[in-house]
Design a protein around this motif. Sequence first.
Motif, PDB file in Angstrom:
ATOM      1  N   GLU A  67      70.204  21.377  27.642  1.00 10.63           N
ATOM      2  CA  GLU A  67      71.091  21.911  28.754  1.00 10.63           C
ATOM      3  C   GLU A  67      72.488  20.797  29.063  1.00 10.63           C
ATOM      4  O   GLU A  67      73.386  21.122  28.963  1.00 10.63           O
ATOM      5  N   ASP A  68      71.820  19.650  29.396  1.00 10.47           N
ATOM      6  CA  ASP A  68      72.864  18.813  29.502  1.00 10.47           C
ATOM      7  C   ASP A  68      73.071  17.504  28.843  1.00 10.47           C
ATOM      8  O   ASP A  68      73.784  16.493  28.973  1.00 10.47           O
ATOM      9  N   TYR A  69      72.229  17.708  27.548  1.00 11.18           N
ATOM     10  CA  TYR A  69      72.391  16.572  26.468  1.00 11.18           C
ATOM     11  C   TYR A  69      71.829  17.310  25.020  1.00 11.18           C
ATOM     12  O   TYR A  69      71.077  18.261  25.214  1.00 11.18           O
ATOM     13  N   THR A  70      72.389  16.801  23.974  1.00  7.17           N
ATOM     14  CA  THR A  70      71.939  17.394  22.545  1.00  7.17           C
ATOM     15  C   THR A  70      71.510  16.101  21.688  1.00  7.17           C
ATOM     16  O   THR A  70      70.582  15.519  21.901  1.00  7.17           O
ATOM     17  N   GLU A  71      72.678  15.742  21.114  1.00  7.97           N
ATOM     18  CA  GLU A  71      72.297  14.614  20.183  1.00  7.97           C
ATOM     19  C   GLU A  71      72.534  13.299  20.901  1.00  7.97           C
ATOM     20  O   GLU A  71      73.405  13.099  21.665  1.00  7.97           O
ATOM     21  N   THR A  72      71.840  12.212  20.469  1.00 10.70           N
ATOM     22  CA  THR A  72      71.954  10.909  21.339  1.00 10.70           C
ATOM     23  C   THR A  72      71.848   9.736  20.591  1.00 10.70           C
ATOM     24  O   THR A  72      72.278   8.671  20.856  1.00 10.70           O
ATOM     25  N   PHE A  73      71.594   9.943  19.069  1.00 15.49           N
ATOM     26  CA  PHE A  73      71.704   8.766  18.180  1.00 15.49           C
ATOM     27  C   PHE A  73      73.239   8.091  17.935  1.00 15.49           C
ATOM     28  O   PHE A  73      74.089   8.714  17.951  1.00 15.49           O
ATOM     29  N   ALA A  74      73.147   6.759  18.222  1.00 14.11           N
ATOM     30  CA  ALA A  74      74.427   6.067  17.995  1.00 14.11           C
ATOM     31  C   ALA A  74      73.939   4.690  17.124  1.00 14.11           C
ATOM     32  O   ALA A  74      73.010   4.201  17.567  1.00 14.11           O
ATOM     33  N   PRO A  75      74.611   4.291  16.118  1.00 12.22           N
ATOM     34  CA  PRO A  75      74.424   3.248  15.162  1.00 12.22           C
ATOM     35  C   PRO A  75      74.627   1.909  15.999  1.00 12.22           C
ATOM     36  O   PRO A  75      75.625   1.961  16.621  1.00 12.22           O
ATOM     37  N   VAL A  76      74.073   0.773  15.671  1.00  8.28           N
ATOM     38  CA  VAL A  76      74.489  -0.433  16.022  1.00  8.28           C
ATOM     39  C   VAL A  76      74.391  -1.291  14.917  1.00  8.28           C
ATOM     40  O   VAL A  76      73.719  -0.897  13.859  1.00  8.28           O
TER      41      VAL A  76
END
Length: 490
Positions: free
Chosen positions: A56-65
């Motif tokens: 609904e208000d988010y889909t993908e969340t992965f972010a590399p560090v």
Amino acid sequence: MEALKRNKTWDTIDLPPGKKPVGCKWVFTPKYRADGTLEKYKARLVAKGFTQIYGEDYTETFAPVAKLNTIRILLSVAVNLDWDLHQLDVKNAFLNGDLKEEVYMKLPPGFPGKKANQVCKLKRSLYGLKQSPRAWFDRFTRVLKRHGYTQGQSDHTLFVKHHKGKMAVLAVYVDDIILTGDDEVEINQIKAALAREFQIKDLGEMKYFLGMEVARSKKGIYISQRKYVLDLLKETGMTGCRPSDTPIQVNKVDEETDLGKAVDIGNYQRMVGKLIYLSHTRPDIAFAVSIVSQHSHNPKQKHLNEVYRILRYLKGSPGRGLLFKKTDKRNVELFTDADWAGDQNDRKSTSGYCTYVWGNLVTWRSKKQSVVARSSAEAEYRAVALGICEGIWIKRVLEDLRKCINLPIKVYCDNVAAINMAHNPVQHDRTKHVEIDKHFIRDKVDEGIIDLRYIPSKEQNADILTKGLPKDTFDYLIGKLNLIDIYSPT
């Protein structure tokens, strides 16, 4: 509040029918310098992202560090090529991300609305939203690519730009940026370009990065976590304890029937988590930390005593850290070892490896094997396979930097049977249950990528990552790992 307005983070509108806004709150934290003095008081508006609904208000969340292993490889290359290390900090980094989803948020405290049902329709990402790290990293990546930087394939947070035989290298860990290379013109240009896009604070020469203190002299680059250790000792009430010579006893045996009563699991996991982070600059405690972390799900008094022993060891050398020296070497060396059936309870073995890039220790690992090895050769062979995977990844990082290494990668093992398994295609009885590792290693040997060599056990650097050692052996290996304490009296 000024930063939120400047970034045009939201529009104030009436809440559309059928939509639920997420809450928010102000978080106030003091920020400290490397020496422990107060730098500033920090206020941050944080959205209550735990109320968001997937789809609904988010889909993908992965972010590399950035991998800390990559940072150490960069340090070894920089010290050998006399590159300067610059550090930048992005102010309110997450406020720069562009939101793709439709997210509504309640008005924050201090922002009164004109109507009762008014909410904020977010245009930019905000701290606390599940997709904020991804949105920020996507925008940052687009900016760098627009200025001619290439994203690394071995580590997606590494960006490189080559121009007229010179290069600039940038590594990003959320909002902390390391900038290095021999192209000073490009380094100054990218600093200016980033300052136009974001609010950038130029911290100058790299001195304090992710809790690691960095010092540079004619002898090389030295990294340690002295302040982190002292804070940990103070927090756990161990400041006045008697120091221990080693972090774990020799030939440690845990009898499952004599472990004592259960202890506070939250406190135990918190201490072990901090020790895991500390092991990023302290390979001397890596094995001991891997042992205590295996009991995090159900810690007993004996396991807690083992944690306290590590803290007592740290009390004796809080300033010990890694020294990166300038050398003539341009190769990658790998030391692998295994402690066969070392766990007295399930008889599983422990693998350990450490890698050197251009003469400096950059990566290490101590890991319990997932299956029981039927022979010491099998245990050593699995450790070799684990180490070779790391060596191949390091080769790819250096290729991203366009830095050639002298192949083959030398892999040192103290088990003759394991070396023979890599070179001889027969020996079916001994190798039929390690077929995958056998073919993987032999392929790399045949391709000329690795050269498996024998080394005596007393010279095996990875020995410190597989078992508890006597003080004399332990101190000798610490020296071979380039671990020194610049704070200790000479």
